[in-house]
Scaffold this motif. Structure first.
Motif, PDB file in Angstrom:
ATOM      1  N   ILE A   1       0.841  -1.203   0.000  1.00 35.01           N
ATOM      2  CA  ILE A   1       0.000   0.000   0.000  1.00 35.01           C
ATOM      3  C   ILE A   1       0.873   1.249   0.000  1.00 35.01           C
ATOM      4  CG2 ILE A   1      -1.610   1.360   1.402  1.00 35.01           C
ATOM      5  CD1 ILE A   1      -2.870  -1.291   2.305  1.00 35.01           C
ATOM      6  N   GLY A   2       1.940   1.206   0.775  1.00 37.50           N
ATOM      7  CA  GLY A   2       2.839   2.354   0.848  1.00 37.50           C
ATOM      8  C   GLY A   2       3.496   2.662  -0.480  1.00 37.50           C
ATOM      9  N   LYS A   3       3.975   1.631  -1.149  1.00 37.99           N
ATOM     10  CA  LYS A   3       4.615   1.840  -2.454  1.00 37.99           C
ATOM     11  C   LYS A   3       3.610   2.368  -3.476  1.00 37.99           C
ATOM     12  CE  LYS A   3       8.298  -1.643  -2.073  1.00 37.99           C
ATOM     13  NZ  LYS A   3       8.827  -2.919  -2.629  1.00 37.99           N
ATOM     14  N   ARG A   4       2.414   1.831  -3.422  1.00 34.92           N
ATOM     15  CA  ARG A   4       1.387   2.212  -4.397  1.00 34.92           C
ATOM     16  C   ARG A   4       0.961   3.666  -4.230  1.00 34.92           C
ATOM     17  NH1 ARG A   4      -3.612  -1.665  -4.203  1.00 34.92           N
ATOM     18  NH2 ARG A   4      -1.966  -3.116  -4.825  1.00 34.92           N
ATOM     19  N   ASN A   5       0.996   4.171  -2.997  1.00 30.69           N
ATOM     20  CA  ASN A   5       0.484   5.514  -2.720  1.00 30.69           C
ATOM     21  C   ASN A   5       1.576   6.553  -2.474  1.00 30.69           C
ATOM     22  OD1 ASN A   5      -2.674   5.300  -2.378  1.00 30.69           O
ATOM     23  ND2 ASN A   5      -1.814   3.465  -1.431  1.00 30.69           N
ATOM     24  N   GLY A   6       2.810   6.194  -2.750  1.00 34.00           N
ATOM     25  CA  GLY A   6       3.888   7.161  -2.584  1.00 34.00           C
ATOM     26  C   GLY A   6       4.074   7.621  -1.152  1.00 34.00           C
ATOM     27  N   ILE A   7       3.920   6.701  -0.213  1.00 39.63           N
ATOM     28  CA  ILE A   7       4.052   7.048   1.205  1.00 39.63           C
ATOM     29  C   ILE A   7       5.488   7.486   1.501  1.00 39.63           C
ATOM     30  CG2 ILE A   7       3.966   6.114   3.557  1.00 39.63           C
ATOM     31  CD1 ILE A   7       1.228   6.634   2.222  1.00 39.63           C
ATOM     32  N   THR A   8       5.614   8.538   2.288  1.00 37.85           N
ATOM     33  CA  THR A   8       6.947   9.038   2.648  1.00 37.85           C
ATOM     34  C   THR A   8       7.339   8.680   4.069  1.00 37.85           C
ATOM     35  OG1 THR A   8       6.058  11.172   3.396  1.00 37.85           O
ATOM     36  CG2 THR A   8       6.720  10.986   1.071  1.00 37.85           C
ATOM     37  N   HIS A   9       6.341   8.576   4.978  1.00 34.56           N
ATOM     38  CA  HIS A   9       6.693   8.343   6.379  1.00 34.56           C
ATOM     39  C   HIS A   9       5.682   7.427   7.065  1.00 34.56           C
ATOM     40  CE1 HIS A   9       9.079  11.976   5.577  1.00 34.56           C
ATOM     41  NE2 HIS A   9       9.915  11.446   6.452  1.00 34.56           N
ATOM     42  N   ILE A  10       6.202   6.662   8.002  1.00 35.70           N
ATOM     43  CA  ILE A  10       5.393   5.803   8.864  1.00 35.70           C
ATOM     44  C   ILE A  10       5.278   6.477  10.226  1.00 35.70           C
ATOM     45  CG2 ILE A  10       5.336   3.594  10.094  1.00 35.70           C
ATOM     46  CD1 ILE A  10       4.680   3.296   7.157  1.00 35.70           C
ATOM     47  N   LEU A  11       4.055   6.562  10.734  1.00 33.55           N
ATOM     48  CA  LEU A  11       3.801   7.138  12.057  1.00 33.55           C
ATOM     49  C   LEU A  11       3.580   5.977  13.030  1.00 33.55           C
ATOM     50  CD1 LEU A  11       1.180   9.862  10.980  1.00 33.55           C
ATOM     51  CD2 LEU A  11       3.685   9.992  10.892  1.00 33.55           C
ATOM     52  N   PRO A  12       4.603   5.612  13.809  1.00 37.98           N
ATOM     53  CA  PRO A  12       4.492   4.425  14.667  1.00 37.98           C
ATOM     54  C   PRO A  12       3.825   4.729  16.005  1.00 37.98           C
ATOM     55  CG  PRO A  12       6.684   5.332  14.865  1.00 37.98           C
ATOM     56  CD  PRO A  12       5.948   6.214  13.881  1.00 37.98           C
TER      57      PRO A  12
END
Length: 568
Positions: free
Chosen positions: A242-253
């Motif tokens: 999902i992250g790759k598909r949507n151009g995610i830049t950061h994870i909020l842990p």
């Protein structure tokens, strides 16, 4: 299709409002804490239509920070405040009721399992039973979806939630819950079970809030109520896709600092592989937590003792080499291990335990795991292998790695072998009494300076601990075959015999027998120069270690004599 990251990739600044990249009008206010299992991070999301608090946490002070941040932005016409949870473990929601009073009126929307657990005050799913926490009394306003057969008043929902099927890969699809935020902006929720059956992740623009997903295979967390390694593996891979598909830049842990997505990909994929390896873990409940935290204290003291022995011997070798004019060799010996860093690591663990003021449980366990892994990176036994008994060096490595395995609840059956206890005891005694230097070897090295120095160093290091000890061994007539971890048993037996030798016990009797209690090795110390007392911490270490090895260690006092028994 992967979206190119041509936009700003700076993480949001903690305790400041900033526009979420990939959105027109959604802002974020991260509350990032020092990593702790007691309370999670929290994230406030602001759109023109509502405020959203993701994982308010368990700390009332953090709740006050949340209230202040929202009140400063709310204005005269309050917009509603909704509360989303990544999952319903107490560190993520315990203080949620402080956002639900009449002046603030926060409303929870969460997974149905979380909703039921919160409303019924389920102490197992929420993990309140781990530390005796008192759960808040509160109602859940809505669920992302309703179980089959349950009718919901969809018109009365506080937020419109659209459910879509999101294909991940090769026909595998999950449900996606879309929440309109204003205009073209959307918040998307996904069910990502494994760490907990109710685990959710939230995509806001180019950020994904993942809760504890990145920690799900961590010792002390893996194996808790509702934990599922196969589902964790799938969830981790799903978020990467999902992250790759949507151009995610950061994870909020949920715990720790905000993470760069590109770096997190490796962590998630490695954790996914690790999750698949962790089958049939022991349930990590309160009883197990208390046992492991006590074991952690024992680990600290035993490791500290071993490092003290190593440091003292290296100092001794260096001192005598320096006296003999071998200055460079003396310096080399002292730099063989980073004693200062080891001491600092042990002191940090000690200070942490002192700060807890007698409290036990998950914080102690996680700190001990961190300690074990840090020491494994610092301590390189191969650099001092010629100066110590190999069994002694192996013991510290096994001590640390086995603790991590025990925290996981992993039992490596292939380490347990069938062996003859009589032969193993005789072999252990022979190894302890064996001289580790060849009597005439030093004369053979006189023509080679480096070989001579190496041999001289070994002789200075050599401590004949059992040179004056007499052993008497009475083996059972019938060969006592047992199934256990043979190497670990030998290490434990050696550790006990070393304590007796250090105390000046000159005669040690060993006897194997078979009876109704199983196969037993009894060790009886004779009279020494002073009364022998096995320290409580050493006793606990031997008991814990024997439990891992596949047996029991105990002390019996009989006719003013102490007998130590290894029972299989």
């Amino acid at each position: 299709m992967t979206v190119a990251a041509s936009f700003q990739t700076t993480p949001p600044t903690p305790y400041m409002w900033s526009l979420v990249p990939g959105t027109d009008n959604i802002f974020i206010y991260p509350l990032i804490r020092k990593s702790s299992v007691l309370c999670s991070n929290a994230y406030i999301i602001k759109s023109p239509l509502f405020f959203l608090v993701i994982d308010p946490g368990s700390d009332p002070e953090q709740i006050e920070d949340i209230r202040r941040a929202i009140m400063a932005q709310r204005g005269e016409q309050p917009i509603p405040v909704f509360i989303f949870l990544t999952h319903c473990h107490i560190d993520h929601f315990l203080a949620v009721d402080l956002l639900m009073d009449q002046t603030f009126n926060g409303e929870i929307i969460c997974h149905p399992i979380a909703a039921d657990a919160i409303e019924t005050m389920n102490r197992d799913i929420t993990l309140a039973n781990m530390n005796g926490s008192v759960l808040p009394v509160c109602r859940v306003r809505d669920r992302f979806f309703w179980p089959d057969g349950v009718t919901a008043n969809l018109e009365g929902r506080p937020l419109p939630i659209e459910i879509r099927m999101l294909e991940i890969e090769n026909g595998y699809a999950i449900q996606s819950y879309i929440i309109p935020a204003c205009g073209n902006d959307r918040i998307e929720a996904f069910h990502t079970p494994g760490h907990s059956p109710d685990s959710m992740c939230y995509r806001i623009g180019r950020f994904i809030c993942t809760g504890d997903l990145h920690l799900a295979v961590t010792p002390g967390i893996a194996g808790r109520q509702g934990w599922d390694n196969n589902k964790i593996a799938v969830s981790l891979q799903t978020i990467v896709k999902i992250g790759k598909r949507n151009g995610i830049t950061h994870i909020l842990p949920g715990h720790g600092n905000i993470m760069d997505f590109d770096k997190t990909i490796r962590i998630f994929l490695e954790s996914s592989k690790e999750a698949l390896r962790l089958n049939d873990l022991a349930l990590f409940d309160r009883e197990r937590s208390m046992y492991l935290s006590e074991y952690a204290i024992v680990l600290l003291e035993e490791a500290s003792n071993i490092f003290s022995i190593i440091s003292a011997r290296l100092l001794k070798i260096s001192y005598y080499l320096d006296m003999l004019g071998e200055n460079e060799s003396a310096k080399s010996i002292l730099s063989a291990i980073d004693s200062d860093m080891l001491d600092k690591t042990v002191d940090e663990f000690n200070s942490f335990i002192m700060e807890l003021k007698g409290k036990r449980g998950t914080p102690v366990i996680l700190k001990a795991v961190q300690f074990s892994r840090k020491v494994n990176k610092i301590f390189e036994p191969e650099r001092i292998s010629g100066l110590f008994d190999p069994c002694f060096l192996r013991r510290i490595k096994i001590l640390l790695s086995d603790f991590v395995n025990v925290v996981y609840g992993v039992c490596f059956v292939d380490q347990e072998t069938l062996f003859d206890l009589n032969d193993t005891v005789e072999g252990t005694i022979a190894t302890l009494r064996r001289e580790h230097v060849e009597p005439y070897r030093i004369f053979e090295t006189l023509d080679n300076d480096q070989e001579f120095i190496d041999e001289l160093t070994k002789r200075i290091a050599y401590t004949p601990l059992f040179s004056s000890t007499r052993f008497s061994f009475s083996p059972a007539q019938e060969k006592p075959y047992i199934t256990a971890d043979r190497l670990m048993f030998q290490d434990i037996l050696s550790a006990l015999l070393e304590q007796l030798a250090i105390a000046g016990i000159e005669y040690i009797s060993l006897e194997t027998s078979r009876g109704g209690n199983g196969t037993v090795l009894s060790v009886t110390p004779g009279q020494g120069s002073k009364p022998f007392i096995l320290r409580e911490s050493k006793m606990l270490y031997l008991q814990h270690s024997m439990k891992i090895a596949g047996g029991i260690f105990k002390k019996i006092v009989s006719e003013e004599k102490e007998i130590y028994q290894f029972i299989f």
